[in-house]
Scaffold this motif. Structure first.
Motif, PDB file in Angstrom:
ATOM      1  N   PRO A  51       0.819  -1.227   0.000  1.00  5.39           N
ATOM      2  CA  PRO A  51       0.000   0.000   0.000  1.00  5.39           C
ATOM      3  C   PRO A  51       0.849   1.273   0.000  1.00  5.39           C
ATOM      4  O   PRO A  51       0.470   2.278  -0.607  1.00  5.39           O
ATOM      5  N   PHE A  52       1.988   1.225   0.667  1.00  5.71           N
ATOM      6  CA  PHE A  52       2.891   2.377   0.686  1.00  5.71           C
ATOM      7  C   PHE A  52       3.501   2.597  -0.697  1.00  5.71           C
ATOM      8  O   PHE A  52       3.611   3.740  -1.164  1.00  5.71           O
ATOM      9  N   VAL A  53       3.883   1.513  -1.362  1.00  8.82           N
ATOM     10  CA  VAL A  53       4.417   1.613  -2.722  1.00  8.82           C
ATOM     11  C   VAL A  53       3.365   2.211  -3.654  1.00  8.82           C
ATOM     12  O   VAL A  53       3.652   3.117  -4.453  1.00  8.82           O
ATOM     13  N   ASP A  54       2.131   1.722  -3.566  1.00 12.53           N
ATOM     14  CA  ASP A  54       1.048   2.227  -4.411  1.00 12.53           C
ATOM     15  C   ASP A  54       0.812   3.717  -4.171  1.00 12.53           C
ATOM     16  O   ASP A  54       0.585   4.486  -5.114  1.00 12.53           O
ATOM     17  N   PHE A  55       0.877   4.116  -2.907  1.00 16.38           N
ATOM     18  CA  PHE A  55       0.685   5.527  -2.562  1.00 16.38           C
ATOM     19  C   PHE A  55       1.787   6.384  -3.171  1.00 16.38           C
ATOM     20  O   PHE A  55       1.525   7.465  -3.722  1.00 16.38           O
ATOM     21  N   LYS A  56       3.016   5.920  -3.078  1.00 15.46           N
ATOM     22  CA  LYS A  56       4.137   6.674  -3.638  1.00 15.46           C
ATOM     23  C   LYS A  56       4.014   6.793  -5.156  1.00 15.46           C
ATOM     24  O   LYS A  56       4.267   7.852  -5.737  1.00 15.46           O
ATOM     25  N   GLU A  57       3.643   5.705  -5.798  1.00 14.83           N
ATOM     26  CA  GLU A  57       3.459   5.736  -7.249  1.00 14.83           C
ATOM     27  C   GLU A  57       2.361   6.722  -7.638  1.00 14.83           C
ATOM     28  O   GLU A  57       2.462   7.417  -8.654  1.00 14.83           O
ATOM     29  N   MET A  58       1.321   6.786  -6.833  1.00 16.89           N
ATOM     30  CA  MET A  58       0.221   7.709  -7.097  1.00 16.89           C
ATOM     31  C   MET A  58       0.705   9.160  -7.072  1.00 16.89           C
ATOM     32  O   MET A  58       0.159  10.025  -7.748  1.00 16.89           O
ATOM     33  N   HIS A  59       1.762   9.408  -6.292  1.00 13.83           N
ATOM     34  CA  HIS A  59       2.328  10.759  -6.210  1.00 13.83           C
ATOM     35  C   HIS A  59       3.602  10.887  -7.049  1.00 13.83           C
ATOM     36  O   HIS A  59       4.464  11.727  -6.767  1.00 13.83           O
ATOM     37  N   ASN A  60       3.687  10.046  -8.075  1.00 12.15           N
ATOM     38  CA  ASN A  60       4.754  10.131  -9.079  1.00 12.15           C
ATOM     39  C   ASN A  60       6.152   9.914  -8.515  1.00 12.15           C
ATOM     40  O   ASN A  60       7.137  10.453  -9.042  1.00 12.15           O
ATOM     41  N   VAL A  61       6.236   9.143  -7.448  1.00 10.98           N
ATOM     42  CA  VAL A  61       7.532   8.707  -6.937  1.00 10.98           C
ATOM     43  C   VAL A  61       7.717   7.265  -7.408  1.00 10.98           C
ATOM     44  O   VAL A  61       7.096   6.342  -6.872  1.00 10.98           O
ATOM     45  N   LYS A  62       8.531   7.078  -8.428  1.00 18.41           N
ATOM     46  CA  LYS A  62       8.725   5.741  -8.989  1.00 18.41           C
ATOM     47  C   LYS A  62       9.459   4.876  -7.967  1.00 18.41           C
ATOM     48  O   LYS A  62      10.599   5.163  -7.613  1.00 18.41           O
ATOM     49  N   GLU A  79       6.153  -7.038  11.926  1.00 13.24           N
ATOM     50  CA  GLU A  79       5.380  -6.579  10.777  1.00 13.24           C
ATOM     51  C   GLU A  79       4.292  -5.604  11.204  1.00 13.24           C
ATOM     52  O   GLU A  79       3.916  -4.708  10.440  1.00 13.24           O
ATOM     53  N   GLU A  80       3.791  -5.752  12.428  1.00 11.62           N
ATOM     54  CA  GLU A  80       2.772  -4.824  12.923  1.00 11.62           C
ATOM     55  C   GLU A  80       3.319  -3.405  13.006  1.00 11.62           C
ATOM     56  O   GLU A  80       2.605  -2.437  12.716  1.00 11.62           O
ATOM     57  N   GLU A  81       4.575  -3.266  13.409  1.00 14.48           N
ATOM     58  CA  GLU A  81       5.174  -1.931  13.451  1.00 14.48           C
ATOM     59  C   GLU A  81       5.294  -1.342  12.049  1.00 14.48           C
ATOM     60  O   GLU A  81       5.133  -0.128  11.867  1.00 14.48           O
ATOM     61  N   VAL A  82       5.574  -2.182  11.072  1.00 16.90           N
ATOM     62  CA  VAL A  82       5.625  -1.712   9.687  1.00 16.90           C
ATOM     63  C   VAL A  82       4.270  -1.153   9.275  1.00 16.90           C
ATOM     64  O   VAL A  82       4.172  -0.069   8.680  1.00 16.90           O
ATOM     65  N   LYS A  83       3.217  -1.862   9.598  1.00 17.88           N
ATOM     66  CA  LYS A  83       1.868  -1.410   9.239  1.00 17.88           C
ATOM     67  C   LYS A  83       1.535  -0.079   9.901  1.00 17.88           C
ATOM     68  O   LYS A  83       0.889   0.786   9.296  1.00 17.88           O
ATOM     69  N   ILE A  84       1.994   0.101  11.142  1.00 15.56           N
ATOM     70  CA  ILE A  84       1.726   1.357  11.856  1.00 15.56           C
ATOM     71  C   ILE A  84       2.392   2.532  11.148  1.00 15.56           C
ATOM     72  O   ILE A  84       1.760   3.568  10.895  1.00 15.56           O
ATOM     73  N   VAL A  85       3.684   2.391  10.828  1.00 13.76           N
ATOM     74  CA  VAL A  85       4.385   3.529  10.220  1.00 13.76           C
ATOM     75  C   VAL A  85       3.937   3.762   8.779  1.00 13.76           C
ATOM     76  O   VAL A  85       3.954   4.906   8.304  1.00 13.76           O
ATOM     77  N   VAL A  86       3.529   2.719   8.084  1.00 13.86           N
ATOM     78  CA  VAL A  86       2.961   2.913   6.745  1.00 13.86           C
ATOM     79  C   VAL A  86       1.703   3.769   6.841  1.00 13.86           C
ATOM     80  O   VAL A  86       1.532   4.749   6.103  1.00 13.86           O
ATOM     81  N   GLU A  87       0.828   3.420   7.764  1.00 10.66           N
ATOM     82  CA  GLU A  87      -0.426   4.163   7.924  1.00 10.66           C
ATOM     83  C   GLU A  87      -0.172   5.604   8.351  1.00 10.66           C
ATOM     84  O   GLU A  87      -0.780   6.542   7.822  1.00 10.66           O
ATOM     85  N   LYS A  88       0.742   5.803   9.313  1.00 13.22           N
ATOM     86  CA  LYS A  88       1.035   7.157   9.784  1.00 13.22           C
ATOM     87  C   LYS A  88       1.663   8.006   8.677  1.00 13.22           C
ATOM     88  O   LYS A  88       1.322   9.187   8.518  1.00 13.22           O
ATOM     89  N   THR A  89       2.572   7.409   7.925  1.00  8.92           N
ATOM     90  CA  THR A  89       3.266   8.160   6.880  1.00  8.92           C
ATOM     91  C   THR A  89       2.300   8.583   5.779  1.00  8.92           C
ATOM     92  O   THR A  89       2.321   9.737   5.322  1.00  8.92           O
ATOM     93  N   ILE A  90       1.454   7.667   5.345  1.00  6.41           N
ATOM     94  CA  ILE A  90       0.465   8.001   4.316  1.00  6.41           C
ATOM     95  C   ILE A  90      -0.482   9.081   4.826  1.00  6.41           C
ATOM     96  O   ILE A  90      -0.816  10.038   4.110  1.00  6.41           O
ATOM     97  N   ASP A  91      -0.912   8.946   6.074  1.00  2.00           N
ATOM     98  CA  ASP A  91      -1.814   9.934   6.675  1.00  2.00           C
ATOM     99  C   ASP A  91      -1.176  11.321   6.653  1.00  2.00           C
ATOM    100  O   ASP A  91      -1.790  12.309   6.232  1.00  2.00           O
ATOM    101  N   TYR A  92       0.074  11.406   7.101  1.00  2.00           N
ATOM    102  CA  TYR A  92       0.767  12.699   7.130  1.00  2.00           C
ATOM    103  C   TYR A  92       0.939  13.267   5.725  1.00  2.00           C
ATOM    104  O   TYR A  92       0.603  14.434   5.460  1.00  2.00           O
TER     105      TYR A  92
END
Length: 497
Positions: free
Chosen positions: A85-96, A223-236
């Motif tokens: 999901p983080f990769v998809d979000f970055k791609e959506m914002h033109n970060v290859k 892996e749970e910590e990864v999910k937390i920071v993915v969610e926080k980073t996308i939110d920010y």
């Protein structure tokens, strides 16, 4: 006489004249085949040239069609799905973005796993032109030190006895790929298997130290910590832009060194503030009574802020500073007190000035290692190395609050007061981070980190012939230990689109 005759099964058999016709048929086609062969031989050189050019063209097309990427993420294979999901979000914002499992990196040649990862980053830099790298993974649970993602210990040795620090963690190692002459940077110039060495009798001279890629780490232990920071980073990154809280900065400091006449932490943070415009500033200083303890920091962070800057003293478990002209410590901001951070959806970028706040090799299991000897066990406890996780990562991966990214020291942090020249170290490095962002206009946090380090090394070039623990050794350690826990492609203030 018949030319053809059927046998008992009705199959035609040839007799007599059919042999003559066969000879004529063979001669006719042999002449034509011979003519074709002669023509082919005559034209062979030009045909060869045409084939070569076609091949070159295909190779050129292949070369020009090789995909390029901005951002490389390396993670344990079993965590890749949680990062998609983080990769998809970055791609959506033109970060290859290129997501790679650690097992792929470990196929590279290298003396150990850390060097294999570095060689893979070099390969990605050379092949895909990547600019940013995120290493995902910290220490695994257990008494024995094992890692989800390889680390590099650097032996820029300082101190002796109780405060001896023979080695420390450095993620800059993975970012410094080449020297100014284009040579690969192994950080082991004397080839003895000890990296970044600067101690009596042995020095790895000539390390470049300047990052070629901008690197961050999520030192997650699950892996749970990864999910937390993915969610926080996308939110920010999705919602910070245009918000009032994101244009607010909170600074906290006091009298870092009571033995000297000035309030060092307050001076350093005030210098940083002068490089920012358009921010609503909240100062928490012990000199005017606005900072009496950790509760003051939590209260202001919970109101929402885009930047949190603390300058004082620390260890892996806590941060604090002194009351003015006093050796008295204010009540410290421990990791266990981060449960009171309730700034959900309003996550700041945190810059923490202090020793060891980002020392991400700590473990609660150190609490029980009395079998290693009383002295060593006591050092674990006194230095806060029995913290379940280090302060900087704890605030970054805090669910429902905390920061979105944190910068700090993995080892003993140094200020100008620690140098004979009384110039440089984090007293220069931290405010210059704000200059790079606020004045020079660099908006991506990883680039701010990397350019800050480059500028520091340009201002304080390393003299590799100076002795251990010299000013130059401090300058080298200042950049080697300064680590970013967060997405290096994070736009400060969020995406505007």
């Amino acid at each position: 006489m018949y030319m053809f005759q059927c046998d008992k099964r009705g199959v035609v058999r040839r007799h007599g004249m059919h042999k003559i016709y066969i000879k004529i048929f063979i001669l006719f086609f042999m002449r034509r085949i011979l003519a074709v062969l002669i023509i082919f031989v005559m034209l062979a050189p030009s045909l060869g040239e045409n084939v070569y050019n076609i091949k070159d063209s295909e190779e050129n097309e292949t070369t020009t069609s090789i995909a390029t990427y901005d951002f490389l993420i390396i993670a344990p294979d079993q965590w890749l799905d949680s990062l998609q999901p983080f990769v998809d979000f970055k791609e959506m914002h033109n970060v290859k973005t290129k997501l790679v499992g650690l097992s792929e990196c470990l196929k590279m040649n290298g003396r150990d796993d850390a060097e294999k990862v570095k060689y893979y980053i070099k390969y990605a830099y050379d092949t895909w032109e990547i600019k940013y790298v995120l290493l995902v993974g910290g220490r695994k649970p257990g008494f024995k030190e094992r890692w989800w993602m390889p680390v590099r210990y650097v032996y820029n040795s300082f101190g002796s006895g109780f405060w001896a620090e023979p080695k420390f963690l450095s993620d800059l190692y993975f970012a410094d790929l080449y020297d100014s002459n284009g040579n690969f940077q192994s950080w082991d110039t004397n080839n003895n298997g000890i990296y970044g060495e600067w101690r009596n009798g042995s020095v790895d001279k000539g390390i470049d130290l300047k990052p070629d890629v901008f690197i961050g780490r999520w030192p997650a232990r699950s892996e749970e910590e990864v999910k937390i920071v993915v969610e926080k980073t996308i939110d920010y990154e999705e919602h910070a832009y245009g918000s009032t809280w994101a244009r607010r900065i909170v600074v906290a400091a006091g009298d870092t060194y009571p033995e000297y006449p000035s309030y060092e932490g307050e001076i350093t943070t005030s210098e940083a503030l002068q490089y920012l415009e358009g921010y609503n500033v909240t100062k928490l200083y012990t000199s005017d009574g606005t900072l009496k303890g950790w509760r003051d920091i939590v209260r202001e962070v919970n109101k929402g802020c885009g930047i949190l800057y603390l300058d004082g003293h620390g260890n892996p478990m806590s941060w604090t500073t002194h009351m003015p002209n006093s050796t008295e410590w204010i009540p410290d901001f421990k990791v266990t007190r981060m449960i009171y951070l309730k700034n959900n959806g309003m996550y700041p970028i945190c810059i923490v000035g202090g020793c060891h706040n980002s020392q991400f090799n700590v473990s609660f299991t150190n609490t029980f290692k009395i079998y290693e000897g009383i002295d060593k066990w006591y050092r674990y406890l006194y230095k806060g190395e029995n913290s379940p996780e280090c302060w900087s990562w704890w605030i970054t991966r805090k669910m429902g609050g905390g920061s979105v990214a944190t910068l700090g020291c993995t080892a003993l942090g140094y200020t100008k007061e620690d140098k004979k020249s009384w110039d440089g170290a984090t007293t220069w490095l931290e405010p210059h981070f704000f200059w790079e962002y606020g004045v020079n206009g660099t908006k991506i946090i990883g680039a701010v980190w990397g350019k800050d380090l480059r500028d520091y090394l340009n201002r304080y070039p390393i003299d590799w012939d100076s002795p251990p623990e010299s000013d130059s050794a401090i300058d080298a350690k200042t950049v080697e230990e300064w680590v970013l826990f967060g997405d290096p492609t994070l736009p400060i203030g969020g995406y505007s689109d």
